[in-house]
Design a protein around this motif. Sequence first.
Motif, PDB file in Angstrom:
ATOM      1  N   THR A  30      40.257  35.070  55.510  1.00  0.00           N
ATOM      2  CA  THR A  30      40.430  34.317  56.764  1.00  0.00           C
ATOM      3  C   THR A  30      39.105  33.738  57.247  1.00  0.00           C
ATOM      4  O   THR A  30      38.356  34.411  57.944  1.00  0.00           O
ATOM      5  N   GLY A  31      38.852  32.477  56.898  1.00  0.00           N
ATOM      6  CA  GLY A  31      37.578  31.850  57.249  1.00  0.00           C
ATOM      7  C   GLY A  31      37.651  30.833  58.374  1.00  0.00           C
ATOM      8  O   GLY A  31      36.652  30.211  58.722  1.00  0.00           O
ATOM      9  N   LYS A  32      38.829  30.670  58.952  1.00  0.00           N
ATOM     10  CA  LYS A  32      39.004  29.720  60.054  1.00  0.00           C
ATOM     11  C   LYS A  32      38.224  30.178  61.291  1.00  0.00           C
ATOM     12  O   LYS A  32      37.958  31.367  61.458  1.00  0.00           O
ATOM     13  N   LEU A  57      36.544  39.592  59.801  1.00  0.00           N
ATOM     14  CA  LEU A  57      35.920  39.582  58.474  1.00  0.00           C
ATOM     15  C   LEU A  57      34.430  39.917  58.578  1.00  0.00           C
ATOM     16  O   LEU A  57      33.918  40.789  57.861  1.00  0.00           O
ATOM     17  N   TYR A  58      33.732  39.242  59.486  1.00  0.00           N
ATOM     18  CA  TYR A  58      32.292  39.486  59.638  1.00  0.00           C
ATOM     19  C   TYR A  58      32.024  40.895  60.173  1.00  0.00           C
ATOM     20  O   TYR A  58      31.128  41.595  59.696  1.00  0.00           O
ATOM     21  N   ASP A  71      38.562  29.682  48.070  1.00  0.00           N
ATOM     22  CA  ASP A  71      39.514  28.571  48.184  1.00  0.00           C
ATOM     23  C   ASP A  71      38.838  27.417  48.935  1.00  0.00           C
ATOM     24  O   ASP A  71      38.161  27.650  49.933  1.00  0.00           O
ATOM     25  N   PRO A  72      39.012  26.176  48.467  1.00  0.00           N
ATOM     26  CA  PRO A  72      38.408  25.036  49.178  1.00  0.00           C
ATOM     27  C   PRO A  72      38.824  24.967  50.650  1.00  0.00           C
ATOM     28  O   PRO A  72      38.101  24.410  51.473  1.00  0.00           O
ATOM     29  N   SER A  73      39.980  25.545  50.987  1.00  0.00           N
ATOM     30  CA  SER A  73      40.441  25.503  52.382  1.00  0.00           C
ATOM     31  C   SER A  73      40.088  26.776  53.157  1.00  0.00           C
ATOM     32  O   SER A  73      40.636  27.021  54.234  1.00  0.00           O
ATOM     33  N   PHE A  74      39.147  27.579  52.631  1.00  0.00           N
ATOM     34  CA  PHE A  74      38.757  28.835  53.272  1.00  0.00           C
ATOM     35  C   PHE A  74      38.406  28.662  54.747  1.00  0.00           C
ATOM     36  O   PHE A  74      38.810  29.451  55.599  1.00  0.00           O
ATOM     37  N   SER A  75      37.663  27.604  55.066  1.00  0.00           N
ATOM     38  CA  SER A  75      37.196  27.434  56.449  1.00  0.00           C
ATOM     39  C   SER A  75      38.318  27.042  57.413  1.00  0.00           C
ATOM     40  O   SER A  75      38.091  26.944  58.618  1.00  0.00           O
ATOM     41  N   ASN A  76      39.513  26.812  56.877  1.00  0.00           N
ATOM     42  CA  ASN A  76      40.677  26.523  57.735  1.00  0.00           C
ATOM     43  C   ASN A  76      41.780  27.570  57.572  1.00  0.00           C
ATOM     44  O   ASN A  76      42.889  27.386  58.074  1.00  0.00           O
ATOM     45  N   ALA A  77      41.481  28.668  56.872  1.00  0.00           N
ATOM     46  CA  ALA A  77      42.526  29.635  56.526  1.00  0.00           C
ATOM     47  C   ALA A  77      42.616  30.774  57.533  1.00  0.00           C
ATOM     48  O   ALA A  77      41.631  31.456  57.812  1.00  0.00           O
ATOM     49  N   ILE A 131      29.702  30.297  65.827  1.00  0.00           N
ATOM     50  CA  ILE A 131      28.424  30.237  65.092  1.00  0.00           C
ATOM     51  C   ILE A 131      28.630  30.406  63.584  1.00  0.00           C
ATOM     52  O   ILE A 131      27.910  29.813  62.784  1.00  0.00           O
ATOM     53  N   LEU A 132      29.633  31.180  63.183  1.00  0.00           N
ATOM     54  CA  LEU A 132      29.855  31.429  61.747  1.00  0.00           C
ATOM     55  C   LEU A 132      30.709  30.356  61.079  1.00  0.00           C
ATOM     56  O   LEU A 132      30.986  30.444  59.891  1.00  0.00           O
ATOM     57  N   SER A 133      31.159  29.382  61.842  1.00  0.00           N
ATOM     58  CA  SER A 133      32.066  28.364  61.295  1.00  0.00           C
ATOM     59  C   SER A 133      31.339  27.040  61.045  1.00  0.00           C
ATOM     60  O   SER A 133      30.641  26.552  61.921  1.00  0.00           O
ATOM     61  N   PRO A 134      31.492  26.438  59.831  1.00  0.00           N
ATOM     62  CA  PRO A 134      32.161  27.004  58.658  1.00  0.00           C
ATOM     63  C   PRO A 134      31.236  27.989  57.937  1.00  0.00           C
ATOM     64  O   PRO A 134      30.022  27.791  57.919  1.00  0.00           O
TER      65      PRO A 134
END
Length: 420
Positions: free
Chosen positions: A187-189, A197-198, A240-246, A389-392
Amino acid sequence: MGMRGATPRRRLAAAGGVAALAASVLAGCGSDGGGLVVNVYKYPQESFQQIVDRCNADANGYEIVYHKLPREADGQREQLVRRLAAGDTGMDVLGLDVTWTAELAEAGWIREFTGQAKSAVEDGTLETPLETARYQGKLYAAPDNTNVQLLWYRDDLVPTPPTTWAEMVEMGAKLKAEGKPGLVQATGKQYEGLVVLYNTLVNSAGGTIVDESGTKAVVDDNAVKALEVLKEFATSEVVDPSFSNAAEDQARLAMEEGKAAFQLNWPFVYAAAQKRPELAPHFKWAPYPAIDEGTPSKVTVGGINYAVSSYSEHPDESFDAITCLRNAENQKFAAINDGVPPTIESIYSDPEMEKPYPMKEAILETLKTASIRPSTPAYQNVSTVISTILSPPASIDPKATAERLKSELQDALDSKGVLP
């Protein structure tokens, strides 16, 4: 409010709920309450009305009535906070996200558990869920359900699951080189899932973001190490290329659709995978990967706690109702019917848990080394700052990001929480 960029499914999952959301009858029944009503406000949980009915059958001199809060956590918090700020006497028992204890306790809006009520909560309850119910050494809530993420993997691709992040990335890369699905879903969204996650990485590395008092930003060297692990993962060939939106559901679906060998997610994904005949026989679980070999990960817990409003005119009955609503029998019922892991340890060895919770040993093992999110009245602000701050995640510059985190987290902590 939307402070955490939340979606309904995501927030239920991150709060530790996997509850289905079918409508249920609001009014309590089955007891002669004599007119005294204990109003319980909780997220929409499909089988909760049946638990209320069971407690009402045994209630002495009062009737519990279930009122559904909004489905999405920010909406739940907003309704509770607005009514508490107005001194509303119509709410007795409150179902709280595990991250809200400090804010409501500091505001003086929830009552401390003492004496017999406190003993009833602490007896047999797992320690990490109890930590989410405490503030400044006092118990302000009663853990109802909890949740932890596990590593989910395909055993047709990975006969033996990885035990560390580095090993997981290496295995995924090898699969990709062989032309097989090797992605790792997470979950990188920019929302609470990224904070979870962090936070798991920080605690697994032995780091600290906020001190124990909940008033000082720390972001120590091990918190920087966690940023390095997150950056390495986010820029690796297995992400996954879409990690930052997942969010949770995107991660789940990507694995169900055959794109991934690994997934870091809550146990709700198991039931969904059973509906995919090609995936189900190979969908397995293992403890969350560690940062260092031999040092278990400290996975962030989710869940829901019960608290008693300071404005309740029936505190004794409210504490009594909580004792019933979260007892072992009712926690097991909710676990089996709504997919929410119990907070009472003995339930995990109950034979009836075997079929719906084949991963129960892994959940219990993980809970015993688990961690909580920072305990601070300003948690809403802290969460927003971290996810922003962590995004993306691929843009993280560990040392510079850590400096920014420390500075902006201190500003968030000094605000003492934003009450709408």
